[in-house]
Design an enzyme around this catalytic site. Sequence first.
Site, PDB file in Angstrom:
ATOM      1  N   ASP A  30       0.845  -1.198   0.000  1.00  0.00           N
ATOM      2  CA  ASP A  30       0.000   0.000   0.000  1.00  0.00           C
ATOM      3  C   ASP A  30       0.882   1.250   0.000  1.00  0.00           C
ATOM      4  O   ASP A  30       1.888   1.316   0.703  1.00  0.00           O
ATOM      5  CB  ASP A  30      -0.917  -0.005   1.229  1.00  0.00           C
ATOM      6  CG  ASP A  30      -2.092   0.959   1.078  1.00  0.00           C
ATOM      7  OD1 ASP A  30      -3.237   0.495   0.983  1.00  0.00           O
ATOM      8  OD2 ASP A  30      -1.844   2.193   1.048  1.00  0.00           O
ATOM      9  N   HIS A  99     -10.092  -5.355  -3.174  1.00  0.00           N
ATOM     10  CA  HIS A  99      -8.774  -5.591  -2.583  1.00  0.00           C
ATOM     11  C   HIS A  99      -8.910  -6.034  -1.137  1.00  0.00           C
ATOM     12  O   HIS A  99      -9.796  -5.578  -0.424  1.00  0.00           O
ATOM     13  CB  HIS A  99      -7.881  -4.351  -2.663  1.00  0.00           C
ATOM     14  CG  HIS A  99      -8.535  -3.086  -2.175  1.00  0.00           C
ATOM     15  ND1 HIS A  99      -9.431  -2.382  -2.944  1.00  0.00           N
ATOM     16  CD2 HIS A  99      -8.437  -2.422  -1.000  1.00  0.00           C
ATOM     17  CE1 HIS A  99      -9.844  -1.319  -2.263  1.00  0.00           C
ATOM     18  NE2 HIS A  99      -9.257  -1.323  -1.077  1.00  0.00           N
ATOM     19  N   HIS A 101      -6.887  -5.839   2.283  1.00  0.00           N
ATOM     20  CA  HIS A 101      -5.756  -5.264   3.015  1.00  0.00           C
ATOM     21  C   HIS A 101      -5.163  -6.342   3.923  1.00  0.00           C
ATOM     22  O   HIS A 101      -5.913  -7.058   4.603  1.00  0.00           O
ATOM     23  CB  HIS A 101      -6.216  -4.126   3.934  1.00  0.00           C
ATOM     24  CG  HIS A 101      -6.739  -2.919   3.240  1.00  0.00           C
ATOM     25  ND1 HIS A 101      -5.963  -1.802   3.001  1.00  0.00           N
ATOM     26  CD2 HIS A 101      -7.968  -2.628   2.738  1.00  0.00           C
ATOM     27  CE1 HIS A 101      -6.702  -0.871   2.403  1.00  0.00           C
ATOM     28  NE2 HIS A 101      -7.921  -1.338   2.233  1.00  0.00           N
TER      29      HIS A 101
HETATM   30  P1  5GP Z   1      -9.798   1.334   0.478  1.00  0.00           P
HETATM   31  O1  5GP Z   1     -10.085   2.533   1.343  1.00  0.00           O
HETATM   32  O2  5GP Z   1     -10.445   1.438  -0.895  1.00  0.00           O
HETATM   33  O3  5GP Z   1     -10.093   0.037   1.166  1.00  0.00           O
HETATM   34  O4  5GP Z   1      -8.235   1.324   0.296  1.00  0.00           O
HETATM   35  C1  5GP Z   1      -7.565   1.729  -0.864  1.00  0.00           C
HETATM   36  C2  5GP Z   1      -6.077   1.657  -0.553  1.00  0.00           C
HETATM   37  O5  5GP Z   1      -5.374   1.823  -1.769  1.00  0.00           O
HETATM   38  C3  5GP Z   1      -5.607   2.764   0.405  1.00  0.00           C
HETATM   39  O6  5GP Z   1      -5.035   2.174   1.558  1.00  0.00           O
HETATM   40  C4  5GP Z   1      -4.578   3.536  -0.424  1.00  0.00           C
HETATM   41  O7  5GP Z   1      -3.463   3.944   0.330  1.00  0.00           O
HETATM   42  C5  5GP Z   1      -4.192   2.529  -1.509  1.00  0.00           C
HETATM   43  N1  5GP Z   1      -3.798   3.152  -2.757  1.00  0.00           N
HETATM   44  C6  5GP Z   1      -4.480   4.111  -3.443  1.00  0.00           C
HETATM   45  N2  5GP Z   1      -3.828   4.459  -4.561  1.00  0.00           N
HETATM   46  C7  5GP Z   1      -2.685   3.688  -4.586  1.00  0.00           C
HETATM   47  C8  5GP Z   1      -1.588   3.595  -5.511  1.00  0.00           C
HETATM   48  O8  5GP Z   1      -1.504   4.276  -6.540  1.00  0.00           O
HETATM   49  N3  5GP Z   1      -0.616   2.690  -5.205  1.00  0.00           N
HETATM   50  C9  5GP Z   1      -0.661   1.915  -4.094  1.00  0.00           C
HETATM   51  N4  5GP Z   1       0.348   1.063  -3.895  1.00  0.00           N
HETATM   52  N5  5GP Z   1      -1.685   1.983  -3.203  1.00  0.00           N
HETATM   53  C10 5GP Z   1      -2.678   2.859  -3.449  1.00  0.00           C
END
Ligand code: 5GP
Length: 116
Positions: A30, A99, A101
């Site tokens: 992440d 995704h 985590h």
């Molecule tokens: P969500 O809130 O959708 O469960 O989590 C999305 C995750 O994707 C977040 O923890 C954020 O930091 C990660 N993320 C967003 N854009 C990118 C990116 O361009 N590269 C990487 N490696 N992680 C990303």
Amino acid sequence: MDNCIFCKIVRGEIPSKKVYEDDDIFAFHDIRPHAPVHFLVIPKRHVESLAECTDADAGLLGGMMAAIPKLAREQGLNDGFRTIVNTGRVGRQEVYHLHIHVLGGPEPIPGPMVGH
Ligand code: 5GP
Ligand code: ZN
């Protein structure tokens, strides 16, 4: 999907720190880690969220989950880890490509949530 950030990561159009890849699954660190180790496991195929999944996705979902223990060990998570799937508006999902985590480190991870 053309404009999906995680599809772009799968295609290598956006760089990422890759953890694992096979025919169906991609895993990468992440960009804004919430723990000493924080990586995401995603399907290569664009799936919006867990809410869109059905019985037809059971194999893919099972494969993603089953890959995690080995990846976690390889990342040094030998004393447990936390797995989180944020889904939809109420689940505060930010990136609409499914995704999982995976968070861990030497100490217990505070709080049940990621990113908020
Ligand atoms: P969500 O809130 O959708 O469960 O989590 C999305 C995750 O994707 C977040 O923890 C954020 O930091 C990660 N993320 C967003 N854009 C990118 C990116 O361009 N590269 C990487 N490696 N992680 C990303
Ligand atoms: Zn996508």
